[in-house]
Design a protein around this motif. Structure first.
Motif, PDB file in Angstrom:
ATOM      1  N   TRP A 189      -3.872  -4.431   2.385  1.00 33.57           N
ATOM      2  CA  TRP A 189      -4.109  -4.891   3.756  1.00 33.57           C
ATOM      3  C   TRP A 189      -5.555  -5.342   3.943  1.00 33.57           C
ATOM      4  O   TRP A 189      -5.819  -6.348   4.595  1.00 33.57           O
ATOM      5  CB  TRP A 189      -3.761  -3.787   4.756  1.00 33.57           C
ATOM      6  CG  TRP A 189      -2.293  -3.604   4.963  1.00 33.57           C
ATOM      7  CD1 TRP A 189      -1.525  -2.573   4.496  1.00 33.57           C
ATOM      8  CD2 TRP A 189      -1.407  -4.462   5.690  1.00 33.57           C
ATOM      9  NE1 TRP A 189      -0.223  -2.745   4.887  1.00 33.57           N
ATOM     10  CE2 TRP A 189      -0.123  -3.894   5.620  1.00 33.57           C
ATOM     11  CE3 TRP A 189      -1.578  -5.655   6.387  1.00 33.57           C
ATOM     12  CZ2 TRP A 189       0.980  -4.474   6.237  1.00 33.57           C
ATOM     13  CZ3 TRP A 189      -0.472  -6.234   7.008  1.00 33.57           C
ATOM     14  CH2 TRP A 189       0.787  -5.641   6.920  1.00 33.57           C
ATOM     15  N   ASP A 190      -6.503  -4.610   3.391  1.00 33.60           N
ATOM     16  CA  ASP A 190      -7.910  -4.974   3.569  1.00 33.60           C
ATOM     17  C   ASP A 190      -8.239  -6.285   2.847  1.00 33.60           C
ATOM     18  O   ASP A 190      -9.027  -7.092   3.340  1.00 33.60           O
ATOM     19  CB  ASP A 190      -8.846  -3.851   3.130  1.00 33.60           C
ATOM     20  CG  ASP A 190      -8.721  -3.500   1.660  1.00 33.60           C
ATOM     21  OD1 ASP A 190      -7.609  -3.561   1.103  1.00 33.60           O
ATOM     22  OD2 ASP A 190      -9.750  -3.150   1.047  1.00 33.60           O
ATOM     23  N   GLN A 191      -7.614  -6.527   1.702  1.00 32.27           N
ATOM     24  CA  GLN A 191      -7.825  -7.782   0.989  1.00 32.27           C
ATOM     25  C   GLN A 191      -7.254  -8.949   1.792  1.00 32.27           C
ATOM     26  O   GLN A 191      -7.869 -10.009   1.883  1.00 32.27           O
ATOM     27  CB  GLN A 191      -7.177  -7.735  -0.390  1.00 32.27           C
ATOM     28  CG  GLN A 191      -7.844  -6.781  -1.348  1.00 32.27           C
ATOM     29  CD  GLN A 191      -7.056  -6.603  -2.638  1.00 32.27           C
ATOM     30  OE1 GLN A 191      -5.820  -6.566  -2.620  1.00 32.27           O
ATOM     31  NE2 GLN A 191      -7.771  -6.494  -3.750  1.00 32.27           N
ATOM     32  N   LEU A 192      -6.072  -8.747   2.362  1.00 29.53           N
ATOM     33  CA  LEU A 192      -5.451  -9.772   3.184  1.00 29.53           C
ATOM     34  C   LEU A 192      -6.333 -10.072   4.397  1.00 29.53           C
ATOM     35  O   LEU A 192      -6.558 -11.231   4.735  1.00 29.53           O
ATOM     36  CB  LEU A 192      -4.058  -9.319   3.635  1.00 29.53           C
ATOM     37  CG  LEU A 192      -3.289 -10.343   4.440  1.00 29.53           C
ATOM     38  CD1 LEU A 192      -1.860 -10.426   3.939  1.00 29.53           C
ATOM     39  CD2 LEU A 192      -3.311 -10.006   5.906  1.00 29.53           C
ATOM     40  N   ALA A 193      -6.846  -9.028   5.057  1.00 29.93           N
ATOM     41  CA  ALA A 193      -7.714  -9.217   6.220  1.00 29.93           C
ATOM     42  C   ALA A 193      -8.968  -9.994   5.849  1.00 29.93           C
ATOM     43  O   ALA A 193      -9.389 -10.900   6.567  1.00 29.93           O
ATOM     44  CB  ALA A 193      -8.080  -7.863   6.818  1.00 29.93           C
ATOM     45  N   VAL A 247      -8.035  -4.354  10.132  1.00 31.52           N
ATOM     46  CA  VAL A 247      -6.835  -3.988   9.377  1.00 31.52           C
ATOM     47  C   VAL A 247      -5.822  -3.296  10.296  1.00 31.52           C
ATOM     48  O   VAL A 247      -4.631  -3.612  10.271  1.00 31.52           O
ATOM     49  CB  VAL A 247      -7.193  -3.100   8.164  1.00 31.52           C
ATOM     50  CG1 VAL A 247      -5.937  -2.570   7.487  1.00 31.52           C
ATOM     51  CG2 VAL A 247      -8.039  -3.883   7.169  1.00 31.52           C
ATOM     52  N   THR A 248      -6.286  -2.392  11.142  1.00 35.74           N
ATOM     53  CA  THR A 248      -5.398  -1.686  12.071  1.00 35.74           C
ATOM     54  C   THR A 248      -4.725  -2.662  13.026  1.00 35.74           C
ATOM     55  O   THR A 248      -3.528  -2.542  13.297  1.00 35.74           O
ATOM     56  CB  THR A 248      -6.194  -0.624  12.856  1.00 35.74           C
ATOM     57  OG1 THR A 248      -6.786   0.284  11.920  1.00 35.74           O
ATOM     58  CG2 THR A 248      -5.305   0.149  13.794  1.00 35.74           C
ATOM     59  N   HIS A 249      -5.467  -3.634  13.535  1.00 34.51           N
ATOM     60  CA  HIS A 249      -4.880  -4.633  14.433  1.00 34.51           C
ATOM     61  C   HIS A 249      -3.811  -5.465  13.712  1.00 34.51           C
ATOM     62  O   HIS A 249      -2.765  -5.767  14.289  1.00 34.51           O
ATOM     63  CB  HIS A 249      -5.963  -5.557  14.989  1.00 34.51           C
ATOM     64  CG  HIS A 249      -6.619  -5.045  16.211  1.00 34.51           C
ATOM     65  ND1 HIS A 249      -7.615  -4.106  16.175  1.00 34.51           N
ATOM     66  CD2 HIS A 249      -6.416  -5.333  17.517  1.00 34.51           C
ATOM     67  CE1 HIS A 249      -8.017  -3.853  17.405  1.00 34.51           C
ATOM     68  NE2 HIS A 249      -7.297  -4.580  18.240  1.00 34.51           N
ATOM     69  N   ILE A 250      -4.084  -5.855  12.482  1.00 38.56           N
ATOM     70  CA  ILE A 250      -3.109  -6.654  11.730  1.00 38.56           C
ATOM     71  C   ILE A 250      -1.826  -5.847  11.492  1.00 38.56           C
ATOM     72  O   ILE A 250      -0.723  -6.349  11.699  1.00 38.56           O
ATOM     73  CB  ILE A 250      -3.702  -7.155  10.399  1.00 38.56           C
ATOM     74  CG1 ILE A 250      -4.824  -8.159  10.672  1.00 38.56           C
ATOM     75  CG2 ILE A 250      -2.619  -7.796   9.524  1.00 38.56           C
ATOM     76  CD1 ILE A 250      -5.603  -8.575   9.437  1.00 38.56           C
ATOM     77  N   ARG A 273       4.727  -1.528   5.888  1.00 37.22           N
ATOM     78  CA  ARG A 273       3.529  -1.408   6.728  1.00 37.22           C
ATOM     79  C   ARG A 273       2.552  -0.371   6.192  1.00 37.22           C
ATOM     80  O   ARG A 273       1.352  -0.515   6.325  1.00 37.22           O
ATOM     81  CB  ARG A 273       3.911  -1.042   8.167  1.00 37.22           C
ATOM     82  CG  ARG A 273       4.438  -2.200   8.957  1.00 37.22           C
ATOM     83  CD  ARG A 273       4.404  -1.990  10.454  1.00 37.22           C
ATOM     84  NE  ARG A 273       4.515  -0.645  10.930  1.00 37.22           N
ATOM     85  CZ  ARG A 273       5.627  -0.076  11.394  1.00 37.22           C
ATOM     86  NH1 ARG A 273       6.752  -0.760  11.409  1.00 37.22           N
ATOM     87  NH2 ARG A 273       5.616   1.152  11.852  1.00 37.22           N
ATOM     88  N   PHE A 274       3.082   0.705   5.611  1.00 43.49           N
ATOM     89  CA  PHE A 274       2.219   1.795   5.162  1.00 43.49           C
ATOM     90  C   PHE A 274       2.120   1.874   3.635  1.00 43.49           C
ATOM     91  O   PHE A 274       1.650   2.868   3.100  1.00 43.49           O
ATOM     92  CB  PHE A 274       2.707   3.116   5.757  1.00 43.49           C
ATOM     93  CG  PHE A 274       2.738   3.067   7.260  1.00 43.49           C
ATOM     94  CD1 PHE A 274       1.573   2.907   7.985  1.00 43.49           C
ATOM     95  CD2 PHE A 274       3.936   3.140   7.949  1.00 43.49           C
ATOM     96  CE1 PHE A 274       1.586   2.843   9.369  1.00 43.49           C
ATOM     97  CE2 PHE A 274       3.959   3.079   9.335  1.00 43.49           C
ATOM     98  CZ  PHE A 274       2.787   2.930  10.049  1.00 43.49           C
ATOM     99  N   ALA A 275       2.510   0.815   2.959  1.00 44.53           N
ATOM    100  CA  ALA A 275       2.431   0.786   1.493  1.00 44.53           C
ATOM    101  C   ALA A 275       0.994   0.516   1.057  1.00 44.53           C
ATOM    102  O   ALA A 275       0.198  -0.072   1.790  1.00 44.53           O
ATOM    103  CB  ALA A 275       3.348  -0.305   0.953  1.00 44.53           C
ATOM    104  N   ASN A 300       2.155  -6.444  13.200  1.00 41.78           N
ATOM    105  CA  ASN A 300       3.296  -6.702  12.316  1.00 41.78           C
ATOM    106  C   ASN A 300       4.268  -5.534  12.304  1.00 41.78           C
ATOM    107  O   ASN A 300       4.786  -5.140  11.263  1.00 41.78           O
ATOM    108  CB  ASN A 300       2.786  -7.019  10.911  1.00 41.78           C
ATOM    109  CG  ASN A 300       2.131  -8.376  10.869  1.00 41.78           C
ATOM    110  OD1 ASN A 300       2.809  -9.387  10.811  1.00 41.78           O
ATOM    111  ND2 ASN A 300       0.816  -8.403  10.966  1.00 41.78           N
ATOM    112  N   SER A 301       4.558  -5.014  13.484  1.00 44.31           N
ATOM    113  CA  SER A 301       5.456  -3.863  13.606  1.00 44.31           C
ATOM    114  C   SER A 301       6.894  -4.189  13.211  1.00 44.31           C
ATOM    115  O   SER A 301       7.696  -3.278  13.009  1.00 44.31           O
ATOM    116  CB  SER A 301       5.415  -3.314  15.035  1.00 44.31           C
ATOM    117  OG  SER A 301       5.837  -4.311  15.949  1.00 44.31           O
TER     118      SER A 301
END
Length: 74
Positions: free
Chosen positions: A12-16, A28-31, A43-45, A35-36
């Motif tokens: 997630w951090d790399q994507l952000a 990261v938390t907002h992204i 989501r939590f992987a 995407n719920s």
């Protein structure tokens, strides 16, 4: 709303960082929250499968990170 396609084994951090130029915890938390619709297992992987369409928040809705900034300059 902007979107981006995830890369295989991307975190997630790399994507952000790739999408928004920043990888702080708030971004990261907002992204993830935006995407719920993704299954909790995704989501939590630790890493994402490739090819997912990920929604991105508007950067003006995320507070700028203050880590590393001297308190008198905040």
């Amino acid at each position: 709303m902007n979107t981006i396609i995830s890369l295989e084994n991307e975190r997630w951090d790399q994507l952000a960082n790739r999408a928004m130029g920043r990888a702080d915890m708030d971004t990261v938390t907002h992204i993830i929250a935006l995407n719920s619709q993704l299954a909790p297992a995704i989501r939590f992987a630790a890493t994402l499968p490739g090819g997912l369409v990920i929604k991105l928040p508007d950067v003006k809705h995320i507070q700028a990170p203050t880590i590393g900034v001297a308190p008198w300059r905040r």
